[in-house]
Design a protein around this motif. Structure first.
Motif, PDB file in Angstrom:
ATOM      1  N   GLU A 161       0.941  -1.280  -0.034  1.00  0.00           N
ATOM      2  CA  GLU A 161       0.051   0.107   0.037  1.00  0.00           C
ATOM      3  C   GLU A 161       0.843   1.297   0.016  1.00  0.00           C
ATOM      4  OE1 GLU A 161      -3.073   0.125  -0.581  1.00  0.00           O
ATOM      5  OE2 GLU A 161      -3.224  -1.848  -0.688  1.00  0.00           O
ATOM      6  N   VAL A 162       1.925   1.001   0.733  1.00  0.00           N
ATOM      7  CA  VAL A 162       2.905   2.523   0.585  1.00  0.00           C
ATOM      8  C   VAL A 162       3.420   2.801  -0.348  1.00  0.00           C
ATOM      9  CG1 VAL A 162       4.954   3.308   1.642  1.00  0.00           C
ATOM     10  CG2 VAL A 162       3.327   2.160   3.149  1.00  0.00           C
ATOM     11  N   VAL A 163       4.015   1.481  -1.141  1.00  0.00           N
ATOM     12  CA  VAL A 163       4.382   1.862  -2.494  1.00  0.00           C
ATOM     13  C   VAL A 163       3.346   2.370  -3.708  1.00  0.00           C
ATOM     14  CG1 VAL A 163       5.474   0.609  -4.512  1.00  0.00           C
ATOM     15  CG2 VAL A 163       6.188   0.039  -2.348  1.00  0.00           C
ATOM     16  N   LYS A 164       2.231   1.778  -3.554  1.00  0.00           N
ATOM     17  CA  LYS A 164       1.075   2.353  -4.406  1.00  0.00           C
ATOM     18  C   LYS A 164       0.723   3.815  -4.068  1.00  0.00           C
ATOM     19  CE  LYS A 164      -2.039  -0.851  -3.687  1.00  0.00           C
ATOM     20  NZ  LYS A 164      -3.267  -1.662  -3.730  1.00  0.00           N
ATOM     21  N   LEU A 165       1.035   4.256  -2.784  1.00  0.00           N
ATOM     22  CA  LEU A 165       0.702   5.581  -2.207  1.00  0.00           C
ATOM     23  C   LEU A 165       1.668   6.438  -2.729  1.00  0.00           C
ATOM     24  CD1 LEU A 165      -1.567   6.413  -0.490  1.00  0.00           C
ATOM     25  CD2 LEU A 165      -0.215   6.502   1.409  1.00  0.00           C
ATOM     26  N   THR A 166       2.850   5.980  -3.250  1.00  0.00           N
ATOM     27  CA  THR A 166       3.911   7.180  -3.547  1.00  0.00           C
ATOM     28  C   THR A 166       3.373   7.752  -4.809  1.00  0.00           C
ATOM     29  OG1 THR A 166       5.036   5.551  -5.090  1.00  0.00           O
ATOM     30  CG2 THR A 166       5.697   5.695  -2.896  1.00  0.00           C
ATOM     31  N   SER A 167       2.344   7.469  -5.510  1.00  0.00           N
ATOM     32  CA  SER A 167       1.937   8.135  -6.889  1.00  0.00           C
ATOM     33  C   SER A 167       1.267   9.529  -6.132  1.00  0.00           C
ATOM     34  CB  SER A 167       0.666   7.269  -7.288  1.00  0.00           C
ATOM     35  OG  SER A 167      -0.191   7.056  -6.414  1.00  0.00           O
ATOM     36  N   ILE A 168       1.015   9.697  -4.829  1.00  0.00           N
ATOM     37  CA  ILE A 168       0.205  11.126  -4.640  1.00  0.00           C
ATOM     38  C   ILE A 168       1.525  11.953  -4.462  1.00  0.00           C
ATOM     39  CG2 ILE A 168      -1.364   9.909  -3.103  1.00  0.00           C
ATOM     40  CD1 ILE A 168       0.176  10.974  -0.729  1.00  0.00           C
ATOM     41  N   ALA A 169       2.763  11.757  -4.547  1.00  0.00           N
ATOM     42  CA  ALA A 169       4.035  12.727  -4.794  1.00  0.00           C
ATOM     43  C   ALA A 169       3.673  13.377  -6.087  1.00  0.00           C
ATOM     44  CB  ALA A 169       5.036  11.961  -4.790  1.00  0.00           C
ATOM     45  N   SER A 170       2.912  13.295  -6.918  1.00  0.00           N
ATOM     46  CA  SER A 170       2.824  13.800  -8.320  1.00  0.00           C
ATOM     47  C   SER A 170       2.081  14.957  -8.042  1.00  0.00           C
ATOM     48  CB  SER A 170       1.924  13.111  -9.273  1.00  0.00           C
ATOM     49  OG  SER A 170       0.555  12.722  -8.837  1.00  0.00           O
ATOM     50  N   VAL A 171       1.398  15.291  -6.830  1.00  0.00           N
ATOM     51  CA  VAL A 171       0.690  16.364  -6.596  1.00  0.00           C
ATOM     52  C   VAL A 171       1.398  17.572  -6.325  1.00  0.00           C
ATOM     53  CG1 VAL A 171      -1.506  15.306  -5.931  1.00  0.00           C
ATOM     54  CG2 VAL A 171       0.139  16.046  -4.129  1.00  0.00           C
ATOM     55  N   VAL A 172       2.791  17.213  -5.774  1.00  0.00           N
ATOM     56  CA  VAL A 172       3.732  18.232  -5.542  1.00  0.00           C
ATOM     57  C   VAL A 172       4.838  18.464  -6.475  1.00  0.00           C
ATOM     58  CG1 VAL A 172       3.052  18.048  -2.963  1.00  0.00           C
ATOM     59  CG2 VAL A 172       5.287  16.700  -3.950  1.00  0.00           C
ATOM     60  N   ALA A 173       4.594  18.064  -7.797  1.00  0.00           N
ATOM     61  CA  ALA A 173       5.383  18.175  -8.854  1.00  0.00           C
ATOM     62  C   ALA A 173       6.951  17.283  -8.706  1.00  0.00           C
ATOM     63  CB  ALA A 173       5.752  19.463  -9.114  1.00  0.00           C
ATOM     64  N   LEU A 174       6.754  16.470  -7.894  1.00  0.00           N
ATOM     65  CA  LEU A 174       7.681  15.447  -8.012  1.00  0.00           C
ATOM     66  C   LEU A 174       7.833  14.380  -8.975  1.00  0.00           C
ATOM     67  CD1 LEU A 174       9.289  13.942  -4.566  1.00  0.00           C
ATOM     68  CD2 LEU A 174       9.669  12.657  -6.827  1.00  0.00           C
ATOM     69  N   PRO A 175       8.825  14.235  -9.884  1.00  0.00           N
ATOM     70  CA  PRO A 175       8.503  13.565 -11.160  1.00  0.00           C
ATOM     71  C   PRO A 175       8.734  12.053 -11.163  1.00  0.00           C
ATOM     72  CG  PRO A 175      10.825  14.451 -10.946  1.00  0.00           C
ATOM     73  CD  PRO A 175      10.209  14.960 -10.066  1.00  0.00           C
ATOM     74  N   GLU A 176       7.725  11.366 -10.295  1.00  0.00           N
ATOM     75  CA  GLU A 176       7.614  10.041 -10.133  1.00  0.00           C
ATOM     76  C   GLU A 176       6.908   9.552 -11.298  1.00  0.00           C
ATOM     77  OE1 GLU A 176       4.304   8.707  -8.837  1.00  0.00           O
ATOM     78  OE2 GLU A 176       4.084  10.633  -9.644  1.00  0.00           O
ATOM     79  N   LEU A 177       6.390   8.321 -11.408  1.00  0.00           N
ATOM     80  CA  LEU A 177       5.898   7.617 -12.720  1.00  0.00           C
ATOM     81  C   LEU A 177       4.427   8.142 -13.026  1.00  0.00           C
ATOM     82  CD1 LEU A 177       5.968   5.229 -14.600  1.00  0.00           C
ATOM     83  CD2 LEU A 177       4.953   3.876 -12.920  1.00  0.00           C
TER      84      LEU A 177
END
Length: 223
Positions: A161-177
């Protein structure tokens, strides 16, 4: 059907977007490598402190855990990224993600590990002390390994769940997947990069899901 395939399964667009998608995947892996250990360490600290005899330690910890389990992770991330600068604390995107995940996932890991510690019979600690082990070595070599083994399926599930949750980092313009996939979508006007990102998450997490299923079956069979 052809229009659907062109809008969602256009592999020519995916091929052209692959370089930035791979950069985003690398950032996601770096994020996971950062936030999972942070959450585990924070959770372990909470679990150990929750065993304190003083209620003045246990009650604030219980309130802390309930607070950060109840707060939506996205809200917590936005507070850390956009709210703290008003107090003169600018963590940047990576720092905000690290703090938000430490607070949120640490609370969840803490509850899992606390349950694991509680599941170890008291006689184990008493036997270790009778053999002359110090409290530290008793916890490290006797109690903690058994506690982790008892709640291993929950730990793996929480990690997925934590790994899936990393997708919310996109809202702070962190260039993840997910962020890179949305960037590609905005340029190509096509949803295929988003589908490719979803497939990448599946390939990344499917082995963990299968491991979790095996652990759960073994746990049920061992009862």
């Amino acid at each position: 059907m052809e229009d659907f395939a062109d809008a969602f399964l256009n592999w020519d667009i995916v091929r052209r977007a692959m370089p930035i998608l791979l950069r985003g995947l690398w950032q996601t892996l770096l994020l996971a490598a950062m936030v999972v250990p942070l959450g585990v360490l924070g959770g372990l600290a909470l679990a150990l402190l929750s065993r304190a005899r003083s209620r003045w330690v246990r009650w604030p910890l219980a309130a802390w855990t309930d607070l950060f389990r109840a707060l939506p992770p996205l809200v917590l991330l936005i507070v850390c990224y956009a709210g703290l600068p008003f107090a003169g604390i600018d963590l940047g995107a990576w720092g905000a993600v690290a703090l938000a995940f430490f607070l949120n996932t640490g609370a969840y890991y803490g509850e899992v590990l606390r349950a694991g510690l509680d599941s170890v019979p008291r006689g184990q600690a008493e036997a270790a002390r009778a053999l002359g082990l110090s409290p530290y070595r008793t916890m490290r070599h006797v109690i903690l390994p058994q506690a982790v083994r008892n709640v291993l399926p929950d730990l793996v599930s929480n990690t997925v769940e934590v790994v899936k949750l990393t997708s919310i980092a996109s809202v702070v313009a962190l260039p993840e997947l997910l962020f890179q996939a949305r960037q590609a979508q905005s340029v190509t006007y096509n949803a295929s990069p988003i589908v490719a990102a979803a497939l990448a998450y599946f390939i990344l997490l499917w082995p963990c899901v299968r491991l979790l299923s095996r652990l759960e079956h073994k746990s049920i069979a061992g009862r």
